[in-house]
Design a protein around this motif. Structure first.
Motif, PDB file in Angstrom:
ATOM      1  N   SER A  58      89.601  46.966   9.471  1.00 44.04           N
ATOM      2  CA  SER A  58      88.850  47.483  10.445  1.00 44.04           C
ATOM      3  C   SER A  58      87.879  48.527  10.113  1.00 44.04           C
TER       4      SER A  58
ATOM      5  N   ARG B 148     100.802  44.554  11.614  1.00 46.54           N
ATOM      6  CA  ARG B 148      99.812  43.343  10.927  1.00 46.54           C
ATOM      7  C   ARG B 148     100.588  42.135  10.417  1.00 46.54           C
TER       8      ARG B 148
ATOM      9  N   GLU C 105      95.791  41.937  13.696  1.00 46.41           N
ATOM     10  CA  GLU C 105      96.102  43.298  13.877  1.00 46.41           C
ATOM     11  C   GLU C 105      96.709  43.500  15.486  1.00 46.41           C
TER      12      GLU C 105
ATOM     13  N   ARG D 227      94.621  42.493  20.435  1.00 42.83           N
ATOM     14  CA  ARG D 227      94.640  42.073  19.123  1.00 42.83           C
ATOM     15  C   ARG D 227      93.327  42.111  18.525  1.00 42.83           C
TER      16      ARG D 227
END
Length: 246
Positions: free
Chosen positions: A194, A172, A166, A238
């Motif tokens: 997440s 993504r 991500e 990231r």
């Protein structure tokens, strides 16, 4: 031999008698193939190469980190090997035409082979489980970024796994290892990774836990498989998710 069997970057290392990671000096290697490296402020991009005949100058932004500089030099050497005599303008991935994007992938592949050659890396990972600790170890050993080490391990590590990345802007993308079942597909939402990490209170440093493989993959037989999952946060904002199939 074909490049797949005997990659050109590794042939060069063998020709120069380089056998250890600490011997991979990109400036010396560049000089050996007719390219001089200089460091100065660049207004656009991390590096560029200008060549004429059998000589070239590689210019690298002096503000970049050392690992970024090394990869940039190796990347430009990839252009010098594969695309000598061509005029290329490197832009962001979204702006590149298909041909230019293919050239960039070739140069990246050359850089990965030069900085993390198969004949040096494979003995280090043999029998070692895939993990973020291994990524960090390989990054430190070969003087590359964690992200570069992760992508190289996706090519060479024998485990079946996926890296799901991500970006800071919300984009993504994923990279699958060569051993991952080719009929398995990474879920587009991946069960909101997440949120999963936050719900499990995973710290910034990676901590692996077991979960059904179908939480991240679709495909025949995935319901019967288990996986180990961990998340780590690397440079440039990231978030990298590692899913290793058991």
């Amino acid at each position: 031999m074909t490049d797949a069997v005997d990659p050109p970057a590794e042939r060069l290392l063998h020709d120069l008698g380089i056998t250890e990671p600490g011997e991979i000096d990109v400036e010396v290697i560049a000089c050996a193939v007719g390219a001089a490296v200089r460091y100065c402020r660049l207004a656009v991009g991390d590096a560029r190469i200008v060549g004429l005949g059998d000589r070239a100058i590689i210019t690298v932004d002096d503000r970049a980190s050392r690992v970024r500089q090394r990869f940039s030099v190796a990347h430009e050497l990839g252009h010098w090997h594969h695309h000598r005599g061509q005029q290329l303008i490197c832009r962001g991935a979204a702006e590149q035409q298909d041909g230019a994007a293919g050239c960039e992938r070739e140069a990246d592949g050359y850089a990965a082979g030069l900085l993390m050659p198969r004949f040096m890396l494979e003995p280090l990972v043999a029998g070692v489980p895939m993990s973020f600790d291994l990524m960090h170890q390989i990054a430190a050993t070969f003087g590359v970024s964690t992200m570069a080490a992760a992508l190289r391990l996706a090519d060479l590590h024998p485990a079946a796994f996926a890296l799901i990345v991500e970006e800071a802007d919300g984009r993504r993308w994923f990279r699958r290892s060569s051993s991952l079942n080719p009929r398995w597909f990474v879920r587009s939402a991946a069960s909101d990774m997440s949120a999963t990490a936050d719900r499990c209170r995973l710290p910034r440093a990676n901590v692996a836990f077991a979960a059904p493989a179908q939480q991240w993959f679709l495909g025949q037989g995935v319901r019967d498989a288990e996986a180990m999952y961990a998340i780590d946060r690397v440079a440039c904002g990231r978030a990298v998710h590692l899913v290793v199939v058991k």
